[in-house]
Design an enzyme around this catalytic site. Sequence first.
Site, short mmCIF file in Angstrom:
data_model
loop_
_atom_site.label_atom_id
_atom_site.label_comp_id
_atom_site.label_asym_id
_atom_site.label_seq_id
_atom_site.Cartn_x
_atom_site.Cartn_y
_atom_site.Cartn_z
N ARG A 1 13.61 -3.09 -8.26
CA ARG A 1 12.19 -2.87 -8.53
C ARG A 1 11.98 -2.80 -10.04
O ARG A 1 12.80 -2.25 -10.77
CB ARG A 1 11.69 -1.56 -7.90
CG ARG A 1 11.98 -1.41 -6.42
CD ARG A 1 11.24 -2.42 -5.57
NE ARG A 1 9.80 -2.28 -5.67
CZ ARG A 1 9.08 -1.40 -4.96
NH1 ARG A 1 9.69 -0.56 -4.13
NH2 ARG A 1 7.77 -1.35 -5.08
N LYS B 1 2.88 7.36 4.33
CA LYS B 1 2.13 6.10 4.35
C LYS B 1 1.70 5.71 5.76
O LYS B 1 1.27 4.58 5.99
CB LYS B 1 2.98 4.99 3.73
CG LYS B 1 3.25 5.21 2.24
CD LYS B 1 3.90 4.01 1.59
CE LYS B 1 5.34 3.85 2.01
NZ LYS B 1 6.02 2.74 1.28
N PRO C 1 0.83 -1.21 0.00
CA PRO C 1 0.00 0.00 0.00
C PRO C 1 0.86 1.26 0.00
O PRO C 1 1.78 1.40 0.81
CB PRO C 1 -0.80 -0.13 1.30
CG PRO C 1 -0.79 -1.60 1.62
CD PRO C 1 0.53 -2.10 1.13
N GLU C 2 0.57 2.15 -0.94
CA GLU C 2 1.30 3.41 -1.03
C GLU C 2 0.36 4.55 -0.62
O GLU C 2 -0.72 4.30 -0.09
CB GLU C 2 1.83 3.60 -2.45
CG GLU C 2 2.77 2.50 -2.92
CD GLU C 2 4.12 2.52 -2.20
OE1 GLU C 2 4.42 3.52 -1.51
OE2 GLU C 2 4.87 1.54 -2.32
#
Length: 290
Positions: free
Chosen positions: A280, A58, A2-3
């Site tokens: 990434r 966040k 979750p960002e």
Amino acid sequence: MPELPEVEVTRRGLLPHVVGRRIAAVTVRHRGLRWPVDPGLEACLAHRLVRRIERRGKYLLLECISADAAQPPGWLLVHLGMTGTLRVLPEAPPPGMHDHFDLLLDAGPAPGMLADTIVLRFRDPRRFGAILWTTLPEAELASHPLLSTLGIEPFDPAFDGAWLHRHTRGRSAAIKTVLLSGAIVVGVGNIYASESLFRAGIRPTTAAGRLSRARCDRLAQAVRDTLAQAIERGGSTLRDFVGSDGASGYFQLDCFVYDRAGLPCRVCATPVRQIVQGQRSTFYCPKCQH
């Protein structure tokens, strides 16, 4: 993971159900999260009222106040980690193996609540999330060790092309790597970095310090637009994320390049490329981005 959009979607979903309620009971089933849950947390939270829910980067910040004027207000810091969710439940169903934390909330003094009691449940299969308590005054909250290194909020009016240009001078790292670090601007995770750079027409491998002011203007606007659209679409659900009501997000269906390696660019039809940056995956269009 979750960002910022997913955390903001969660915050907005919690607001009408949680703010104004009193904490009637606290259940901690597993204390071994990213950092151990304070053994005194139950006593700290008992009978406090949830006055506000804010977000910094966040992190969700639940301000909890006591009816006892001698007790200072405190903040429950919640980080969803890689797989965490916060759900509002009308009752307390039997917990699953990954349901680590419950707040039983009664209506308190707040009028118009749809239910006398609800449960706020934290679920985190991988246990990289966090639940922390602090009594730092609000004016000093930014000095908390987990918040003090965070960059500016992307929706802060001060975040614009001038800010981005000024804070990237002298940086040789790739602009996508700089965005992901959160040191200049928070909340631009992997999906949103790739999408923002596409919208700005900037190749993700470009050295941050080489961006002109005009390109920084485009990128700052693209970051805001991308994150705002993601929030409107309920965030992105690639695996685990659901909002506080259990609904999935749909921003991933709008992506121009993310997770579209080999597929035609939605703008020019050139095949989207995939590379690895800092372990990434990065996606970009070799024609639209330079």
